[in-house]
Design an enzyme around this catalytic site. Sequence first.
Site, PDB file in Angstrom:
ATOM      1  N   ASP A 205       0.831  -1.194   0.000  1.00 53.87           N
ATOM      2  CA  ASP A 205       0.000   0.000   0.000  1.00 53.87           C
ATOM      3  C   ASP A 205       0.878   1.261   0.000  1.00 53.87           C
ATOM      4  O   ASP A 205       1.888   1.322   0.706  1.00 53.87           O
ATOM      5  CB  ASP A 205      -0.856  -0.051   1.275  1.00 53.87           C
ATOM      6  N   GLU A 268       1.670  -0.710  -4.810  1.00 56.81           N
ATOM      7  CA  GLU A 268       0.656   0.275  -5.202  1.00 56.81           C
ATOM      8  C   GLU A 268       1.420   1.577  -5.415  1.00 56.81           C
ATOM      9  O   GLU A 268       1.748   2.284  -4.469  1.00 56.81           O
ATOM     10  CB  GLU A 268      -0.408   0.472  -4.122  1.00 56.81           C
TER      11      GLU A 268
HETATM   12  C1  NOJ Z   1      -4.480   2.845  -0.795  1.00 58.58           C
HETATM   13  C2  NOJ Z   1      -5.576   1.865  -0.560  1.00 58.58           C
HETATM   14  O1  NOJ Z   1      -5.811   1.149  -1.744  1.00 58.58           O
HETATM   15  C3  NOJ Z   1      -6.751   2.674  -0.111  1.00 58.58           C
HETATM   16  O2  NOJ Z   1      -7.939   1.920  -0.096  1.00 58.58           O
HETATM   17  C4  NOJ Z   1      -6.447   3.247   1.243  1.00 58.58           C
HETATM   18  O3  NOJ Z   1      -7.499   4.087   1.648  1.00 58.58           O
HETATM   19  C5  NOJ Z   1      -5.157   4.057   1.190  1.00 58.58           C
HETATM   20  N1  NOJ Z   1      -4.114   3.434   0.452  1.00 58.58           N
HETATM   21  C6  NOJ Z   1      -4.650   4.286   2.582  1.00 58.58           C
HETATM   22  O4  NOJ Z   1      -4.135   3.097   3.102  1.00 58.58           O
END
Ligand code: NOJ
Length: 524
Positions: A205, A268
């Site tokens: 993440d 991500e």
């Molecule tokens: C990216 C995640 O995919 C999202 O759902 C989340 O709110 C944020 N990062 C914070 O962790």
Amino acid sequence: MDENAGGRRWWHGAVLYQIYVRSWLDTDGDGYGDLNGVIARLDYLSWLGVDGIWLSPTMPSPDQDWGYDVSDYLSVHPDLGTLADLDRLVAEAGARGLRVLLDLVPNHTSTAHPWFIDAAGGRDSGHRDYYVWADPAPGGGPPNNWLDATGHPAWAWHEPTGQYYLHSFLDSQADLNWREPAVHSEFREILRFWFDRGIAGFRIDVAQGLYKDAELRDNPPGEAGDPLVGRSGQRPLHTANQPESHGVFRDWRRIAERYQPPRLLLGETWVDLAALAGFYGHDDELQLAFNFPFVFAPFTARGLSAVVADTLAILPAGAFPVWTASNHDVGRFPTRWCGGDDRKVRLALLVLATLPGTTVLYYGDEIGMTDVAVPPELRRDHMTRESGGRPGRDRGRTPMPWEASPSGGFTAEGVKPWLPVGDAAARNVADQRQDPASVLSFCRSLLALRRAELGGRVAGYETVPAAEGQWVYRVGGLTVAANFSDTPAARPGPVGAVLLSTAGEPPPAGTLRPWEGIVTRRAS
Ligand code: NOJ
């Protein structure tokens, strides 16, 4: 056979499948999907033909951000099951040749995490430096102009200790301080804990965000309309892509590669293409990184092919691109790209599954599941609820429609699902499984063809000149010809035998129907 021979890795050419666990299948009647629900549908996933699954957050959390606010990195959220359930899931998946990735959240913890509770206890507490604390600006107020993902100041005042703490997301998600060596040690242990249990890797993440500017300098304004700028409206010059992050990924890569088979780090990476390339390092950082410029490209031959060309040009040699178009944040491509038109959905799936690299599907993509309108009183996403009139993220997180009943087979009839199911009668797995002309049947054939023809190879990609509105490319031994238009098109030849058409039947010779895509065996 050595499955790693020749530098081959299990994720090369793989199809991964993201499961938003809370919306997959509820087996205990509480309205939330759970790990046993994932186990119960592993046969479906192996029938579909995916190679691995990525589970949205599974760790304990107060759920201000549905698991992206972790309060314990070494356990399982009680709403979803137990550690024993997860172990069983990994074993059952493994028995079907499926790998299991978890979601790792290293940018921030919940403020309910024991580290934060200790850190907030006093300026000299043992965990104080695990987080980013700062004094007020000289004239008072937050230390700088940084905004969080909801567009509010990214600093929360902590009265008892007289300092602000940083939160890039909700104020209940305190950013970790990656300048603190103990944070590195903690995460090394977290990685090993899960890898030792057979977890095949992590989706990481906010991979671009771990480090922030050491001097806490202000961010400049972002350009209007740039989706990568996000809700803050700022260009994250000092809050993302800091060079120090690469050291973390090199460290984790060394850990991941010590396992057999090697573990996968899939970032991500909410960045532009130039920055994306950096996350692969010199084949010593993340092995895969999500491509958001592709997600946000217009659904046109020109728009998509341009991002693909730019991606392939900019990634380091041998790096595997990732092709995805839906997730729990950006919503579903059958709505965003296709307006619910199944011809376009099939075409999008065709492209996703034939571009060279790794494909990540989101649960429901394979049936052309569209966003579900969630009325304000049923919304569950605090983050987008607090950010004004923008469309919320709940629309892309609704329960999987397994069958045509009112509950969609997601939960027992009479149980209120955590988010509305939408119109399960209109689109569901059971009906589509029986229908050879369905999106699901098409998707399954497509994945089988991909596995047989492209699996595991970095298949060279080259475009074939084509008229406006068409995209024709060669990949491996195949040629893909796609008509992104409402009118029939002449197909550039010569092309070989048609192996698959999004329209079911092959098109009349030398043509493509509106929004039709075909895969042909490359004429030699
Ligand atoms: C990216 C995640 O995919 C999202 O759902 C989340 O709110 C944020 N990062 C914070 O962790």
